[in-house]
Motif scaffolding. Structure first.
Motif, PDB file in Angstrom:
ATOM      1  N   LYS A 185      -8.117 -36.160  -5.856  1.00 51.71           N
ATOM      2  CA  LYS A 185      -7.251 -35.732  -6.945  1.00 51.71           C
ATOM      3  C   LYS A 185      -7.107 -36.859  -7.960  1.00 51.71           C
ATOM      4  CE  LYS A 185      -4.475 -32.259  -4.513  1.00 51.71           C
ATOM      5  NZ  LYS A 185      -3.096 -31.841  -4.131  1.00 51.71           N
ATOM      6  N   VAL A 186      -7.301 -36.520  -9.223  1.00 52.46           N
ATOM      7  CA  VAL A 186      -7.170 -37.484 -10.311  1.00 52.46           C
ATOM      8  C   VAL A 186      -5.790 -37.332 -10.935  1.00 52.46           C
ATOM      9  CG1 VAL A 186      -8.087 -38.264 -12.530  1.00 52.46           C
ATOM     10  CG2 VAL A 186      -9.643 -37.352 -10.778  1.00 52.46           C
TER      11      VAL A 186
ATOM     12  N   GLY B 256      -5.555 -44.639  -7.422  1.00 53.22           N
ATOM     13  CA  GLY B 256      -6.969 -44.675  -7.062  1.00 53.22           C
ATOM     14  C   GLY B 256      -7.873 -44.042  -8.097  1.00 53.22           C
ATOM     15  N   ALA B 257      -7.368 -43.011  -8.779  1.00 55.30           N
ATOM     16  CA  ALA B 257      -8.148 -42.316  -9.815  1.00 55.30           C
ATOM     17  C   ALA B 257      -7.185 -41.841 -10.890  1.00 55.30           C
ATOM     18  CB  ALA B 257      -8.904 -41.133  -9.221  1.00 55.30           C
TER      19      ALA B 257
ATOM     20  N   GLN C 266     -11.070 -43.386 -18.138  1.00 61.22           N
ATOM     21  CA  GLN C 266     -10.847 -42.799 -16.830  1.00 61.22           C
ATOM     22  C   GLN C 266     -11.141 -43.919 -15.830  1.00 61.22           C
ATOM     23  OE1 GLN C 266     -13.211 -39.182 -16.628  1.00 61.22           O
ATOM     24  NE2 GLN C 266     -12.227 -38.349 -18.449  1.00 61.22           N
ATOM     25  N   VAL C 267     -10.176 -44.210 -14.981  1.00 60.28           N
ATOM     26  CA  VAL C 267     -10.244 -45.424 -14.157  1.00 60.28           C
ATOM     27  C   VAL C 267     -10.280 -45.063 -12.678  1.00 60.28           C
ATOM     28  CG1 VAL C 267      -9.252 -47.709 -13.783  1.00 60.28           C
ATOM     29  CG2 VAL C 267      -8.843 -46.531 -15.960  1.00 60.28           C
ATOM     30  N   PHE C 268     -11.207 -45.684 -11.948  1.00 63.10           N
ATOM     31  CA  PHE C 268     -11.415 -45.333 -10.541  1.00 63.10           C
ATOM     32  C   PHE C 268     -11.596 -46.582  -9.684  1.00 63.10           C
ATOM     33  CE2 PHE C 268     -13.331 -42.213 -13.374  1.00 63.10           C
ATOM     34  CZ  PHE C 268     -12.656 -41.051 -13.011  1.00 63.10           C
TER      35      PHE C 268
ATOM     36  N   SER D  63      -3.496 -46.887 -18.242  1.00 55.63           N
ATOM     37  CA  SER D  63      -4.420 -46.128 -17.394  1.00 55.63           C
ATOM     38  C   SER D  63      -4.904 -46.956 -16.205  1.00 55.63           C
ATOM     39  CB  SER D  63      -5.614 -45.631 -18.216  1.00 55.63           C
ATOM     40  OG  SER D  63      -6.337 -46.703 -18.773  1.00 55.63           O
ATOM     41  N   VAL D  64      -5.138 -48.239 -16.425  1.00 50.77           N
ATOM     42  CA  VAL D  64      -5.586 -49.104 -15.320  1.00 50.77           C
ATOM     43  C   VAL D  64      -4.468 -49.280 -14.298  1.00 50.77           C
ATOM     44  CG1 VAL D  64      -6.372 -51.417 -14.698  1.00 50.77           C
ATOM     45  CG2 VAL D  64      -7.289 -50.302 -16.748  1.00 50.77           C
TER      46      VAL D  64
END
Length: 234
Positions: free
Chosen positions: A202-203, A131-132, A168-170, A123-124
């Protein structure tokens, strides 16, 4: 000075655990003898793309969580802070305690104790590209949208439906911008993806596993222990 890819995990463990009806925080439920929160933090300790971890919890749980971190020799936790009334406020408290050199935030439910280091890294890495990013799995069941008196209103196409998980990575600036906008608009979101979607971002969903479930009911504890035993953990 940190690297551009430095990622700080924000582990949110500030819920009231009312659906468990245990009389204590579900973060301390033993899973094969080890507290759930320790299972969670150990996975982030082992994930090579996580540089540090901030734990957000209830005030009454802080002393015990610090004790468990010391007992189990969790290395990456740099802060344990008190959460807010809502999830969004709790995440904000965690981010306020994150190091200035953190370029990304990996936000995770403390009660998702079956997360693996491999899933965290996936996920990272996806967030570095997009970016997301969020772990998610395709929905297996047919979903119904119900209206008044529980009569079905519509049936969404199942092939388009995913159940979102955590982490959830941002990217740092993106998430801070989303937090500021939510504050201006009076928005309060229980899902971090929704927070950044609100500003038009957008994720990207990356494939997770169905075992990355959240401890919500007593039955979930039995299932979690069965998964751990299937991994060779007794």
């Amino acid at each position: 000075m940190g690297k551009k890819s430095d990622c700080c995990a924000i582990v949110v463990a500030a819920g009231s655990s009312t659906r468990m009806a245990l009389g204590f925080s579900k973060q301390f439920v033993p899973l094969c003898g080890v507290p759930a929160i320790v299972r969670t933090l150990s996975a982030f300790d082992a994930a090579e793309l996580i540089q540090c971890t901030v734990v957000v919890c209830r005030g009454e749980d802080m002393a015990r969580i610090k004790d468990e971190i010391q007992k189990y020799k969790i290395r990456k936790v740099t802060a344990v802070v008190q959460g807010g009334i809502t999830r969004q406020q709790s995440v904000a408290a965690g981010i306020a305690a994150a190091p200035e050199n953190a370029a990304y935030f990996a936000i995770h439910d403390g009660a998702r104790a079956l997360i693996t280091p491999e899933e965290i890294n996936v996920s990272v890495e996806d967030a570095f590209q997009c970016g997301a990013s969020a772990l998610a799995v395709p929905v297996k069941d047919t979903i119904k949208i119900a209206g008044k008196n529980n009569y079905v209103v519509s049936t969404p196409e199942r092939s388009t439906l995913w159940a979102v998980q955590t982490p959830q990575v941002f990217e740092r600036r993106l998430y801070r911008k989303a937090m500021e906008q939510a504050s201006l608009d009076g928005g309060d979101y229980t899902d971090d993806c929704q927070l950044v979607e609100h500003i038009g971002v957008k994720v990207h969903l990356c494939m997770g596993t169905y075992s990355n479930s959240k401890l919500t009911t007593v039955e979930d504890v039995e299932i979690a222990e069965a998964v751990l035993k299937s991994r060779g953990i007794q």
